[in-house]
Design a protein around this motif. Sequence first.
Motif, PDB file in Angstrom:
ATOM      1  N   ASP A  27      10.627 -41.727  98.307  1.00  0.00           N
ATOM      2  CA  ASP A  27       9.207 -42.099  98.224  1.00  0.00           C
ATOM      3  C   ASP A  27       8.535 -41.863  99.579  1.00  0.00           C
ATOM      4  OD1 ASP A  27       6.734 -43.469  97.544  1.00  0.00           O
ATOM      5  OD2 ASP A  27       7.551 -45.204  98.604  1.00  0.00           O
ATOM      6  N   TRP A  28       9.191 -42.345 100.623  1.00  0.00           N
ATOM      7  CA  TRP A  28       8.613 -42.243 101.968  1.00  0.00           C
ATOM      8  C   TRP A  28       8.528 -40.782 102.418  1.00  0.00           C
ATOM      9  CZ3 TRP A  28       5.343 -44.643 104.546  1.00  0.00           C
ATOM     10  CH2 TRP A  28       5.240 -44.551 105.926  1.00  0.00           C
ATOM     11  N   GLU A  29       9.573 -40.000 102.139  1.00  0.00           N
ATOM     12  CA  GLU A  29       9.560 -38.579 102.522  1.00  0.00           C
ATOM     13  C   GLU A  29       8.458 -37.820 101.784  1.00  0.00           C
ATOM     14  OE1 GLU A  29      14.233 -38.075 103.834  1.00  0.00           O
ATOM     15  OE2 GLU A  29      13.562 -37.119 101.993  1.00  0.00           O
ATOM     16  N   TYR A  30       8.265 -38.156 100.527  1.00  0.00           N
ATOM     17  CA  TYR A  30       7.205 -37.498  99.743  1.00  0.00           C
ATOM     18  C   TYR A  30       5.838 -37.809 100.357  1.00  0.00           C
ATOM     19  CZ  TYR A  30       4.118 -36.485  95.774  1.00  0.00           C
ATOM     20  OH  TYR A  30       3.102 -36.002  94.985  1.00  0.00           O
ATOM     21  N   PHE A  31       5.634 -39.077 100.723  1.00  0.00           N
ATOM     22  CA  PHE A  31       4.358 -39.467 101.329  1.00  0.00           C
ATOM     23  C   PHE A  31       4.118 -38.683 102.635  1.00  0.00           C
ATOM     24  CE2 PHE A  31       2.075 -41.977 104.477  1.00  0.00           C
ATOM     25  CZ  PHE A  31       0.858 -42.155 103.827  1.00  0.00           C
ATOM     26  N   LEU A  32       5.128 -38.675 103.510  1.00  0.00           N
ATOM     27  CA  LEU A  32       4.957 -38.002 104.811  1.00  0.00           C
ATOM     28  C   LEU A  32       4.713 -36.510 104.634  1.00  0.00           C
ATOM     29  CD1 LEU A  32       7.686 -39.745 107.019  1.00  0.00           C
ATOM     30  CD2 LEU A  32       5.214 -40.128 107.056  1.00  0.00           C
ATOM     31  N   LYS A  33       5.468 -35.886 103.733  1.00  0.00           N
ATOM     32  CA  LYS A  33       5.335 -34.443 103.536  1.00  0.00           C
ATOM     33  C   LYS A  33       3.990 -34.091 102.896  1.00  0.00           C
ATOM     34  CE  LYS A  33       7.771 -30.651 101.370  1.00  0.00           C
ATOM     35  NZ  LYS A  33       8.328 -30.383 100.093  1.00  0.00           N
ATOM     36  N   ALA A 109     -12.890 -40.248  94.636  1.00  0.00           N
ATOM     37  CA  ALA A 109     -11.812 -39.298  94.959  1.00  0.00           C
ATOM     38  C   ALA A 109     -11.680 -38.224  93.876  1.00  0.00           C
ATOM     39  CB  ALA A 109     -10.493 -40.050  95.109  1.00  0.00           C
ATOM     40  N   ASP A 110     -11.167 -37.067  94.283  1.00  0.00           N
ATOM     41  CA  ASP A 110     -10.980 -35.956  93.345  1.00  0.00           C
ATOM     42  C   ASP A 110      -9.625 -36.024  92.637  1.00  0.00           C
ATOM     43  OD1 ASP A 110     -13.401 -34.405  94.124  1.00  0.00           O
ATOM     44  OD2 ASP A 110     -12.404 -34.445  96.066  1.00  0.00           O
ATOM     45  N   TYR A 111      -8.590 -36.401  93.389  1.00  0.00           N
ATOM     46  CA  TYR A 111      -7.238 -36.430  92.831  1.00  0.00           C
ATOM     47  C   TYR A 111      -6.543 -37.736  93.168  1.00  0.00           C
ATOM     48  CZ  TYR A 111      -7.794 -31.451  92.038  1.00  0.00           C
ATOM     49  OH  TYR A 111      -8.256 -30.239  91.599  1.00  0.00           O
ATOM     50  N   LEU A 112      -5.678 -38.142  92.255  1.00  0.00           N
ATOM     51  CA  LEU A 112      -4.825 -39.313  92.477  1.00  0.00           C
ATOM     52  C   LEU A 112      -3.367 -38.850  92.484  1.00  0.00           C
ATOM     53  CD1 LEU A 112      -4.243 -42.405  92.587  1.00  0.00           C
ATOM     54  CD2 LEU A 112      -4.314 -42.391  90.072  1.00  0.00           C
ATOM     55  N   TYR A 113      -2.723 -39.006  93.633  1.00  0.00           N
ATOM     56  CA  TYR A 113      -1.282 -38.722  93.742  1.00  0.00           C
ATOM     57  C   TYR A 113      -0.582 -40.068  93.568  1.00  0.00           C
ATOM     58  CZ  TYR A 113      -2.023 -33.962  95.390  1.00  0.00           C
ATOM     59  OH  TYR A 113      -2.366 -32.633  95.480  1.00  0.00           O
ATOM     60  N   LEU A 114      -0.044 -40.272  92.398  1.00  0.00           N
ATOM     61  CA  LEU A 114       0.518 -41.571  92.030  1.00  0.00           C
ATOM     62  C   LEU A 114       2.029 -41.443  91.849  1.00  0.00           C
ATOM     63  CD1 LEU A 114       0.050 -44.521  90.940  1.00  0.00           C
ATOM     64  CD2 LEU A 114      -0.110 -43.481  88.667  1.00  0.00           C
ATOM     65  N   THR A 115       2.767 -42.219  92.630  1.00  0.00           N
ATOM     66  CA  THR A 115       4.217 -42.269  92.427  1.00  0.00           C
ATOM     67  C   THR A 115       4.529 -43.555  91.678  1.00  0.00           C
ATOM     68  OG1 THR A 115       4.617 -41.039  94.461  1.00  0.00           O
ATOM     69  CG2 THR A 115       6.470 -42.287  93.554  1.00  0.00           C
ATOM     70  N   GLU A 116       5.054 -43.394  90.480  1.00  0.00           N
ATOM     71  CA  GLU A 116       5.426 -44.573  89.688  1.00  0.00           C
ATOM     72  C   GLU A 116       6.906 -44.846  89.909  1.00  0.00           C
ATOM     73  OE1 GLU A 116       2.235 -44.206  86.020  1.00  0.00           O
ATOM     74  OE2 GLU A 116       4.332 -43.709  85.656  1.00  0.00           O
ATOM     75  N   ILE A 117       7.173 -46.064  90.325  1.00  0.00           N
ATOM     76  CA  ILE A 117       8.559 -46.478  90.553  1.00  0.00           C
ATOM     77  C   ILE A 117       8.964 -47.348  89.371  1.00  0.00           C
ATOM     78  CG2 ILE A 117      10.115 -47.721  92.100  1.00  0.00           C
ATOM     79  CD1 ILE A 117       8.167 -46.982  94.379  1.00  0.00           C
ATOM     80  N   LYS A 118       9.927 -46.869  88.636  1.00  0.00           N
ATOM     81  CA  LYS A 118      10.270 -47.528  87.373  1.00  0.00           C
ATOM     82  C   LYS A 118      11.230 -48.694  87.628  1.00  0.00           C
ATOM     83  CE  LYS A 118       7.754 -45.108  84.670  1.00  0.00           C
ATOM     84  NZ  LYS A 118       6.586 -45.782  84.092  1.00  0.00           N
TER      85      LYS A 118
END
Length: 157
Positions: A27-33, A109-118
């Motif tokens: 999750d953290w790596e995806y955010f930083l990248k 906002a134009d786009y929502l980058y949403l990470t769903e953690i199940k």
Amino acid sequence: MINIIVACDQNRLIGKNGKLPWNIREDWEYFLKTTQKGTLIMGRHCYNDFEEHAQDRSVITLSRNQKIKFPHALKAGSLKESLSIAKELNQVVWICGGREIYEEALGIADYLYLTEIKAEYSGNVYLPPWEKYFTREISRKSIQTDSAELIFRVLTK
Ligand SMILES: NC(=O)c1ccc[n+]([C@@H]2O[C@H](COP(=O)([O-])OP(=O)(O)OC[C@H]3O[C@@H](n4cnc5c(N)ncnc54)[C@H](OP(=O)(O)O)[C@@H]3O)[C@@H](O)[C@H]2O)c1
């Protein structure tokens, strides 16, 4: 372009006492990248947790306190002001929370980058409802981590 980026658990939880409720490397790596080349807009609490990474990024931090200064970020007193500063920097804008800032940004906002953690975590900060704003999913990728399944979604209006 203005993007919102956020990760939430299955109850829409995003924060716990100033930090993320989970410790998931992917999750953290995806955010930083994902946010690497843009201008990040975040509230004061988020900045406090993010400060070490703000040194090599373009960050604008929101606070209503006129006296406060942030060593590694520009400061704005409102979302509107932060967006006009970001415009000068001419990069993709990433709205990084927290709660109040997400709430205000959902409409613009134009786009929502949403990470769903199940999975379910405990904490005290929740993502406001976004479903009525972002109705079209344009990509989705699911991965299994040691802690939970993560779904990286990108949505637009
Ligand atoms: N899971 C995720 O993707 C994600 C993303 C973001 C945050 N989080 C988590 O959420 C928590 C932080 O979020 P939060 O909502 O508690 O705090 P926050 O938004 O980071 O910070 C709140 C502070 O920002 C300032 N602020 C907020 N809205 C403003 C506005 N419209 N205009 C001017 N200033 C404004 C105020 O600072 P002053 O009091 O100085 O005026 C306010 O007290 C942490 O636990 C963090 O880890 C998680």
